[in-house]
Design a protein around this motif. Structure first.
Motif, mmCIF file in Angstrom:
data_model
loop_
_atom_site.group_PDB
_atom_site.id
_atom_site.type_symbol
_atom_site.label_atom_id
_atom_site.label_comp_id
_atom_site.label_asym_id
_atom_site.label_seq_id
_atom_site.Cartn_x
_atom_site.Cartn_y
_atom_site.Cartn_z
ATOM 1 N N SER A 275 0.832 -1.203 0.000
ATOM 2 C CA SER A 275 0.000 0.000 0.000
ATOM 3 C C SER A 275 0.865 1.251 0.000
ATOM 4 C CB SER A 275 -0.924 0.009 1.222
ATOM 5 O OG SER A 275 -0.191 0.316 2.400
ATOM 6 N N LEU A 276 0.312 2.325 -0.522
ATOM 7 C CA LEU A 276 1.047 3.584 -0.557
ATOM 8 C C LEU A 276 1.369 4.061 0.859
ATOM 9 C CD1 LEU A 276 1.839 4.985 -3.183
ATOM 10 C CD2 LEU A 276 -0.019 6.607 -2.830
ATOM 11 N N ARG A 277 0.458 3.838 1.790
ATOM 12 C CA ARG A 277 0.695 4.247 3.176
ATOM 13 C C ARG A 277 1.880 3.502 3.791
ATOM 14 N NH1 ARG A 277 -1.864 7.042 6.977
ATOM 15 N NH2 ARG A 277 -3.700 7.298 5.638
ATOM 16 N N ASP A 278 1.940 2.196 3.595
ATOM 17 C CA ASP A 278 3.054 1.426 4.140
ATOM 18 C C ASP A 278 4.380 1.865 3.524
ATOM 19 O OD1 ASP A 278 1.462 -0.009 5.835
ATOM 20 O OD2 ASP A 278 1.321 -1.783 4.540
ATOM 21 N N ILE A 279 4.354 2.135 2.221
ATOM 22 C CA ILE A 279 5.568 2.587 1.549
ATOM 23 C C ILE A 279 6.026 3.916 2.140
ATOM 24 C CG2 ILE A 279 6.490 3.442 -0.637
ATOM 25 C CD1 ILE A 279 4.660 1.377 -2.038
ATOM 26 N N TRP A 280 5.105 4.850 2.275
ATOM 27 C CA TRP A 280 5.443 6.187 2.776
ATOM 28 C C TRP A 280 5.931 6.148 4.219
ATOM 29 C CZ3 TRP A 280 6.435 10.922 1.113
ATOM 30 C CH2 TRP A 280 6.358 11.994 2.017
ATOM 31 N N GLU A 281 5.292 5.343 5.047
ATOM 32 C CA GLU A 281 5.579 5.385 6.478
ATOM 33 C C GLU A 281 6.713 4.471 6.917
ATOM 34 O OE1 GLU A 281 1.872 4.588 8.417
ATOM 35 O OE2 GLU A 281 1.056 6.597 8.007
ATOM 36 N N THR A 282 6.938 3.342 6.224
ATOM 37 C CA THR A 282 7.877 2.360 6.767
ATOM 38 C C THR A 282 8.940 1.852 5.807
ATOM 39 O OG1 THR A 282 6.476 0.450 6.222
ATOM 40 C CG2 THR A 282 6.065 1.550 8.333
ATOM 41 N N SER A 283 8.842 2.117 4.515
ATOM 42 C CA SER A 283 9.788 1.503 3.583
ATOM 43 C C SER A 283 11.205 2.028 3.793
ATOM 44 C CB SER A 283 9.355 1.749 2.131
ATOM 45 O OG SER A 283 9.535 3.102 1.774
ATOM 46 N N ASP A 284 12.182 1.175 3.523
ATOM 47 C CA ASP A 284 13.586 1.543 3.708
ATOM 48 C C ASP A 284 13.977 2.744 2.862
ATOM 49 O OD1 ASP A 284 13.881 -0.539 5.461
ATOM 50 O OD2 ASP A 284 14.782 -1.910 4.001
ATOM 51 N N ALA A 285 13.467 2.804 1.626
ATOM 52 C CA ALA A 285 13.859 3.882 0.727
ATOM 53 C C ALA A 285 13.440 5.247 1.267
ATOM 54 C CB ALA A 285 13.257 3.656 -0.656
ATOM 55 N N PHE A 286 12.217 5.342 1.786
ATOM 56 C CA PHE A 286 11.734 6.629 2.282
ATOM 57 C C PHE A 286 12.333 6.975 3.644
ATOM 58 C CE2 PHE A 286 8.841 6.091 -1.168
ATOM 59 C CZ PHE A 286 8.444 7.362 -1.517
ATOM 60 N N GLN A 287 12.774 5.976 4.388
ATOM 61 C CA GLN A 287 13.408 6.225 5.680
ATOM 62 C C GLN A 287 14.871 6.628 5.542
ATOM 63 O OE1 GLN A 287 12.008 6.319 8.586
ATOM 64 N NE2 GLN A 287 10.017 5.429 8.131
ATOM 65 N N LYS A 288 15.505 6.268 4.435
ATOM 66 C CA LYS A 288 16.959 6.342 4.295
ATOM 67 C C LYS A 288 17.532 7.726 4.629
ATOM 68 C CE LYS A 288 21.030 4.804 2.935
ATOM 69 N NZ LYS A 288 21.765 3.761 3.677
ATOM 70 N N PHE A 289 16.958 8.784 4.061
ATOM 71 C CA PHE A 289 17.483 10.130 4.292
ATOM 72 C C PHE A 289 16.417 11.062 4.860
ATOM 73 C CE2 PHE A 289 20.015 8.412 0.700
ATOM 74 C CZ PHE A 289 21.242 8.347 1.351
ATOM 75 N N ARG A 290 15.466 10.474 5.548
ATOM 76 C CA ARG A 290 14.417 11.267 6.197
ATOM 77 C C ARG A 290 14.942 11.763 7.545
ATOM 78 N NH1 ARG A 290 9.090 8.062 6.103
ATOM 79 N NH2 ARG A 290 8.358 9.343 4.344
ATOM 80 N N GLY A 291 14.607 12.996 7.888
ATOM 81 C CA GLY A 291 15.085 13.551 9.147
ATOM 82 C C GLY A 291 16.514 14.037 9.032
ATOM 83 N N GLN A 292 17.278 13.962 10.145
ATOM 84 C CA GLN A 292 18.632 14.521 10.163
ATOM 85 C C GLN A 292 19.694 13.567 10.714
ATOM 86 O OE1 GLN A 292 18.421 18.232 12.344
ATOM 87 N NE2 GLN A 292 16.760 19.044 11.079
#
Length: 366
Positions: A275-292
């Motif tokens: 699901s798009l929600r799971d991808i946005w919230e938990t996927s490795d790719a979106f987590q990789k450079f999120r935040g600082q």
């Protein structure tokens, strides 16, 4: 884990097929074929999931989104899901009947791209005879109730035409015109030596654009950004990695930005199986450079880290070999010297930039 807000926009790359072969195309050099494209039903589900996730706008792009015969159905599906629908197109293939069908289906915004102000430059850059059709589309849009933006991609070979480009915008129904400097990845990186403008060209163009902003205030919104290589600090690419936007490729891969696939070892989930929600919230790719937390120095302790987020990850990789490095277009980067050398090479080596003969490497079709 950093806090996650809802994405604001979905960039829907409907296809990599395109009648143009632009020398600065941002699509990957290995394009996805028609046979692998998401179906109408798949895209309709993606639009519904995007709306449920909090997305407000769908940008239908490509390649050329009109290359798909179901574009009208896709506009309707996105609008039915409650999304503001923006079509980003070269205007081909399009006639008045299809334009009316798109608007009747719920199209809110028509964003038309130009490669220059004249057919000669447009043909050189796109490898196609399409300029006259774009002017026809502009004429059709005058009598239609749809918002219009004109997009001119700026580089060394057409930057001297900015005045003529503004004239095209003023004679149209556009309420916004965007002068987007080439970003050097994809095909633009291959052709960078022939695309990067000189400092004198840039300075002259900024004078014209600033004057146009003042003159057209309240009539046409004129937007532009200084080219990355000439900027003092980097832009917050895509509003920051995994913060505001998500992109779905023609075959269903969900990416944090257009060029993210150049980063080696980064896995991307596909909307066909997630699901798009799971991808946005938990996927490795979106987590990789999120935040600082991922940041290196000088970004980690820089007061601008919450403004530009270290710049573009893909540009950092392509220029330094390290996707986590400070974007070297930043003057605070220890690797800024590489960008300075590229800029110096352009400014010291170009005597007659508008008459040069260029051996372009053109984008091919999927």
């Amino acid at each position: 884990m950093p806090s996650i807000s809802n994405p604001l926009a979905l960039i829907a790359e409907l296809t990599h097929r395109c009648p143009l072969h632009c020398v600065y195309c941002s699509n990957p050099q290995e394009l996805q074929s028609r046979a692998t494209e998401l179906s109408t039903a798949d895209w309709s589900r993606v639009f519904r999931e995007a709306a449920d996730l909090g997305v407000l706008q769908a940008d239908l792009t490509g390649g050329e989104p009109l290359a798909r015969p179901d574009t009208v159905e896709l506009v309707r599906a996105a609008r039915t899901a409650g999304l503001y629908v923006n079509l980003i197109t070269s205007g081909l293939p399009l006639d008045e009947a299809r334009l009316d069908a798109l608007i009747d289906a719920g199209l809110d915004h028509f964003q038309l791209s130009f490669q220059g102000s004249t057919a000669e430059i447009a043909e050189e850059i796109s490898g196609s005879k399409t300029h006259a059709q774009k002017l026809r589309v502009l004429d059709w849009l005058k009598s239609r109730r749809v918002a219009v933006t004109l997009n001119f991609v700026i580089h060394r070979r057409n930057i001297a035409q900015i005045g003529q480009m503004l004239a095209i915008a003023e004679a149209s129904s556009a309420s916004r015109v965007e002068f987007a400097n080439v970003q050097y990845y994809g095909w633009a990186l291959v052709n960078r030596a022939a695309l990067l403008p000189t400092r004198n060209q840039l300075d002259d163009s900024l004078v014209i654009l600033k004057q146009a902003q003042e003159r057209l205030l309240g009539k046409i919104r004129v937007e532009y950004v200084v080219p990355d290589y000439y900027a003092r600090y980097p832009k917050a690419c895509m509003g920051g990695w995994g913060r505001k936007l998500l992109l779905v490729t023609p075959n269903g891969e969900a990416l944090p930005c257009h060029a993210a696939r150049v980063i080696p070892g980064l896995p991307f989930e596909n909307v066909k199986g997630c699901s798009l929600r799971d991808i946005w919230e938990t996927s490795d790719a979106f987590q990789k450079f999120r935040g600082q937390d991922w940041m290196q120095e000088p970004c980690r302790s820089c007061d601008r880290r919450g403004m530009d987020f270290g710049g573009c990850r893909c540009q950092a990789l392509l220029l330094t070999g390290d996707a986590a490095a400070t974007d070297p277009v930043c003057t605070l980067s220890p690797r800024r010297a590489k960008v300075d050398a590229i800029v110096a090479g352009v400014n010291e080596g170009m005597l007659s930039v508008n008459s040069e003969k260029t051996n372009w490497i053109y984008r091919l079709n999927a």
